[in-house]
Design an enzyme around this catalytic site. Structure first.
Site, PDB file in Angstrom:
ATOM      1  N   LEU A   1       0.827  -1.203   0.000  1.00  0.00           N
ATOM      2  CA  LEU A   1       0.000   0.000   0.000  1.00  0.00           C
ATOM      3  C   LEU A   1       0.863   1.256   0.000  1.00  0.00           C
ATOM      4  CD1 LEU A   1      -2.740  -0.924   2.645  1.00  0.00           C
ATOM      5  CD2 LEU A   1      -2.684  -1.424   0.190  1.00  0.00           C
TER       6      LEU A   1
ATOM      7  N   GLY B   1       0.915  -5.713   0.548  1.00  0.00           N
ATOM      8  CA  GLY B   1      -0.078  -5.642  -0.513  1.00  0.00           C
ATOM      9  C   GLY B   1       0.257  -6.499  -1.711  1.00  0.00           C
TER      10      GLY B   1
ATOM     11  N   ASN C   1       3.947  -8.485   6.367  1.00  0.00           N
ATOM     12  CA  ASN C   1       4.803  -7.954   7.435  1.00  0.00           C
ATOM     13  C   ASN C   1       4.185  -6.757   8.154  1.00  0.00           C
ATOM     14  OD1 ASN C   1       5.173  -6.633   4.927  1.00  0.00           O
ATOM     15  ND2 ASN C   1       7.115  -5.760   5.581  1.00  0.00           N
ATOM     16  N   GLU C   2       2.871  -6.732   8.245  1.00  0.00           N
ATOM     17  CA  GLU C   2       2.168  -5.600   8.854  1.00  0.00           C
ATOM     18  C   GLU C   2       2.605  -5.302  10.289  1.00  0.00           C
ATOM     19  OE1 GLU C   2      -0.339  -6.504   5.347  1.00  0.00           O
ATOM     20  OE2 GLU C   2       0.934  -7.612   6.714  1.00  0.00           O
TER      21      GLU C   2
END
Length: 306
Positions: free
Chosen positions: A111, A156, A179-180
């Site tokens: 993103l 994303g 990997n947020e």
């Protein structure tokens, strides 16, 4: 496994050889996305950051993301991708879609962070709905969907890949994963579930908690991708694999696929507003904004070095 990224990526006219240690978002801060115009023999769209071509004989369309430098998913690109998938889905002569990047080495870096930094809850909510709608269109497509992952695919990029039926990744030092958590964020329920559905509960839980980015060979062993191919052959391998899928009668294939995906699609639609509200609250939280601020500062510092 927390990745140590060494991603050559164009930033404006510069090249960053150590892009970032681990990254959740791509950023097109230095270049605004151009307005769309696509090319394709049977299908065209008004976008030059989504390039579409279709083989009239096989009915296989190839969708190439072309949003330099790293195919960041901003609001404009999300809308164009959703529209593209929707139009191809309606095209009765189209039977399959190969999703890839116009530029090798980066499939999609995630993103666009600038859609989420210092933005109002309303802006974040609007942006997130665009992401939801794009995912619903791709994940719920009647078409055979194959991801030709010709480069890094964090966050994303992994989301796009997981939404496809089959994933082929380039051999080499490329990474994929969600990997947020490394940016103090939590993947939405529908993305967590697609990860669980793909690699199993235990492996997905560990990967999600530590924000792991896996090299292509490890991703293959986990089942996160289905096949590896040399970079220069990935499009050919994707086309060959797609043709195998198209040997199955469309009706049986589509019914089976949609029966498998319907529970999550229905849950997503039912909880769509709840998800938007949760993300808008999370993204605008002071602690998250502070993390993004430090991330941007680090990114700009590294860009100046190169």
């Amino acid at each position: 496994e927390i990745a140590n990224m060494a991603l050559p990526a164009a930033v404006g006219r510069r090249v960053c050889t150590n892009f970032f240690k681990s990254f959740l978002f791509g950023s097109n801060v230095l270049k605004s996305p151009p307005a769309c115009t696509a090319n394709g023999r049977l299908y065209s769209t008004a976008s030059d950051n989504v390039l579409v071509s279709k083989d009239e004989k096989t009915g296989i369309a190839t969708v190439r993301m072309n949003n330099p430098p790293v195919n960041s998913l901003n609001g404009s690109l999300l809308v164009k991708l959703r529209t593209c998938f929707e139009e191809l889905d309606k095209d009765t002569n189209c039977r399959a879609v190969i999703l890839t990047s116009e530029k090798p080495n980066v499939f999609c870096a995630g993103l666009d962070i600038m859609e989420l930094y210092k933005k109002s809850p309303d802006h974040v909510a609007e942006f997130w709905e665009k992401l939801q709608d794009m995912w619903l269109q791709l994940y719920g497509s009647r078409l055979v969907t194959v991801a030709a992952i010709n480069g890094h695919a964090p966050a994303g990029g992994c989301l796009l890949s997981l939404a496809c039926d089959y994933r082929i990744m380039a051999e080499g030092n490329f990474r994929i994963g969600l990997n947020e958590t490394q940016l103090n964020l939590v993947a939405p329920f529908w993305l967590r579930q697609t990860m669980i559905n793909t690699i199993g509960y235990r492996q997905a839980e560990m990967a999600l908690v530590i924000g792991a980015l896996f090299p292509s060979d490890k991703a293959l062993l986990l089942g996160l991708v289905d096949k590896l191919a040399p970079m220069e052959e990935i499009q050919t391998v994707a086309e060959e694999e797609t043709k195998k899928w198209l040997q199955i009668p469309d009706q049986a294939r589509v019914i089976t696929k949609m029966s498998s995906r319907k529970p999550l699609l229905d849950e997503m639609k039912r909880r769509k507003l709840e998800d938007i509200k949760s993300v808008a609250e999370q993204m605008t939280r002071e602690s998250v904004q502070e993390t993004i601020k430090h991330y941007l500062k680090k990114l700009k510092t590294r860009a100046k070095r190169h």
